[in-house]
Design an enzyme around this catalytic site. Structure first.
Site, PDB file in Angstrom:
ATOM      1  N   ASP B  11      46.122  41.658  51.524  1.00 48.08           N
ATOM      2  CA  ASP B  11      46.903  42.114  49.787  1.00 48.08           C
ATOM      3  C   ASP B  11      48.089  42.993  50.298  1.00 48.08           C
ATOM      4  O   ASP B  11      48.058  43.879  51.074  1.00 48.08           O
ATOM      5  CB  ASP B  11      46.047  42.919  49.356  1.00 48.08           C
ATOM      6  CG  ASP B  11      44.410  42.265  49.144  1.00 48.08           C
ATOM      7  OD1 ASP B  11      44.184  41.131  48.702  1.00 48.08           O
ATOM      8  OD2 ASP B  11      43.647  42.949  49.009  1.00 48.08           O
ATOM      9  N   ASP B 130      36.733  36.371  39.998  1.00 50.82           N
ATOM     10  CA  ASP B 130      36.220  37.388  40.437  1.00 50.82           C
ATOM     11  C   ASP B 130      35.057  37.621  38.952  1.00 50.82           C
ATOM     12  O   ASP B 130      35.746  38.448  37.908  1.00 50.82           O
ATOM     13  CB  ASP B 130      37.685  38.646  39.746  1.00 50.82           C
ATOM     14  CG  ASP B 130      38.476  38.260  40.744  1.00 50.82           C
ATOM     15  OD1 ASP B 130      38.723  38.293  41.780  1.00 50.82           O
ATOM     16  OD2 ASP B 130      39.530  38.592  40.248  1.00 50.82           O
TER      17      ASP B 130
END
Lengths: 205, 259
Positions: B11, B130
């Site tokens: 990330d 998600d």
């Protein structure tokens, strides 16, 4: 000079970068003259067989490809490039292909739903014949695959490596005279893939 | 036999790798190119790089970073972070990425999945999702709802329905990143991962919650995942890819053991 044939079938950056990593001069090209004059030809590609054949035709690359394969130029097919070297692909409702290697290209039809299509990931290549392109690479090494269709040559004589997937053992590497072709991506197969490309650069069929 | 893939996830914020829990409390972990090389040399099978603030900052993805990663490693990697147009997909692929990961923007504009698959091939288009557990079974019969924008927005879309739809549209792979387990190191959310893995014919990647080799084994064996994303436990040095692979290999999971 090594020519990397660009027929608008997918991204050639990783192929180019792999040759950079080997300090080998390689030119990505759509120019038939450059391909005809090259010392070696890489014929990569990802995507679908139908549009690949259309692009080759529109770019007037079919004859140059046939010519270099016929006259002995060391030639490496990769993934879709390998598939369209055969007579016929089942993709896109059936696509007549280049017919340089005898055989066809069917789709995986897994019995077990856990065998996903496309096959994505690292799978072993088991040698069935010795070939200089595998020099120094251990039998049953893993290479990176991404594909839904697979080569099914008419003749086992041209098969140099096989791989198991979806209840079958398919030809993941084939070779005939100056042509060698892989279903997997040596350019994305780490150190072992680079070794294969290095072997190709040094290969004098 | 096709081996199961271990995929470290980077990330990135402002060209630094960070790690937070549920997208909060981010800490700096270093340079993305250095980490990509470290993990590639360490035996990872693939990488994912998310430019996690590109979307929120309404800016294009950091192409220079993608190019630098591509120059430095010889294994496939996916790139995600607010990619919303074919033009941007093309730029990322030409910079050397193997795959594009779309998530929130595909929920807003599902057509982008098909457009991307037609333009670049389905194998290039990864749908990230998600899902979070919900009690609203009327709207979400699977019991899992899709969230977007870093878990901030609930969409009312059923996770399994969305996976099927994305497959129909042309997604070549689906990453199931559970909101409930993300960053916990308590193991993957096996239930939703399996529901989706069994519902689609394309490969499914488990994500969120990897704490040890046993968790990966559950994801592969119990939840039918084809690959697993690992982040925190690698970044902090709690374990290594080689160690995870050794344990999984010994447990009989097919692994690529030579690299």
């Amino acid at each position: 000079m090594t020519a990397i044939v660009d027929y608008n079938a997918g991204n050639l950056t990783s192929v180019k970068l792999a040759f950079h990593a080997l300090n080998c001069e390689a030119e990505v090209t759509q120019n038939p003259e450059v391909i005809l004059q090259a010392d070696r030809v890489i014929f990569p590609g990802v995507g679908a067989a139908g549009s690949a054949m259309r692009n080759l035709s529109e770019l007037k690359l079919i004859d140059p490809i046939r010519e270099v394969t016929a006259r002995g130029t060391p030639f490496l097919g990769i993934c879709l490039g390998t598939q369209i070297l055969f007579d016929f692909s089942d993709e896109d409702f059936g696509t007549p292909a280049l017919g340089i290697l005898p055989g066809r290209v069917p789709r995986f039809q897994p019995c077990n739903p856990r065998d996903k299509v496309p096959q994505i990931g690292w799978n072993q290549v088991e040698y069935t014949h010795q070939h200089p392109i595998m020099d120094g690479i251990e039998n049953r090494s893993e290479f990176y695959f991404v594909h839904s269709y697979y080569p099914a040559p008419d003749n086992d004589e041209i098969v140099i490596g096989t791989t198991s997937y979806a209840d079958l053992r398919f030809a993941s590497m084939v070779a005939a005279q100056n042509v060698v072709a892989t279903q997997f991506h040596p350019e994305k197969s780490g150190r072992i893939g680079l070794k294969l490309l290095r072997n190709f650069i040094n290969w004098n069929p | 036999m096709l081996t199961k893939r271990i995929i470290p996830c980077l990330d990135v914020i402002n060209r630094r790798v960070t790690k937070g829990i549920k997208f909060k409390n981010n800490i700096d972990l270093g340079d993305p190119v250095e980490l990509a090389v470290k993990y590639s040399d360490g035996g990872c099978d693939e990488l994912v790089v998310y430019d996690i603030t590109a979307s929120a900052e309404h800016r294009p993805i950091d192409i220079e970073m993608v190019r630098d990663v591509a120059r430095s490693i010889r294994i496939p990697f996916a790139v995600g972070g607010g990619i919303s147009t074919l033009e941007e997909m093309s730029r990322v692929l030409l910079a050397g990425a193997e795959k594009i990961s779309v998530n929130s923007l595909a929920v807003k504009n599902p057509a982008i999945i098909g457009e991307g698959a037609r333009a670049f091939g389905a194998q290039c288009i990864v749908l990230g999702m998600d899902p979070v557990q919900t009690q609203n079974f009327e709207r979400c019969p699977s019991g899992y709802e899709i969230t977007t924008r870093g878990f901030r927005e609930h969409t009312g879309i059923d996770a399994v329905e969305w996976a099927r739809r994305a497959e129909d549209l042309g997604a070549g792979e689906i990453v199931v990143n559970s909101v409930d387990t993300d960053g916990t190191r308590d193991g993957f959310e096996l239930n939703i991962t399996r529901l989706i893995a069994d519902a689609v014919a394309v490969p499914v990647v488990a994500s969120g919650g990897a704490g040890c080799a046993a968790h990966l084994r559950e994801a592969f064996d119990t939840a039918h995942a084809d690959a697993a994303i690992v982040a925190g436990i690698l970044h902090t040095g709690a374990t290594t890819i080689a160690q995870l692979k050794r344990e999984l290999h010994e447990a009989g999971v097919p692994m690529r053991m030579h690299w």
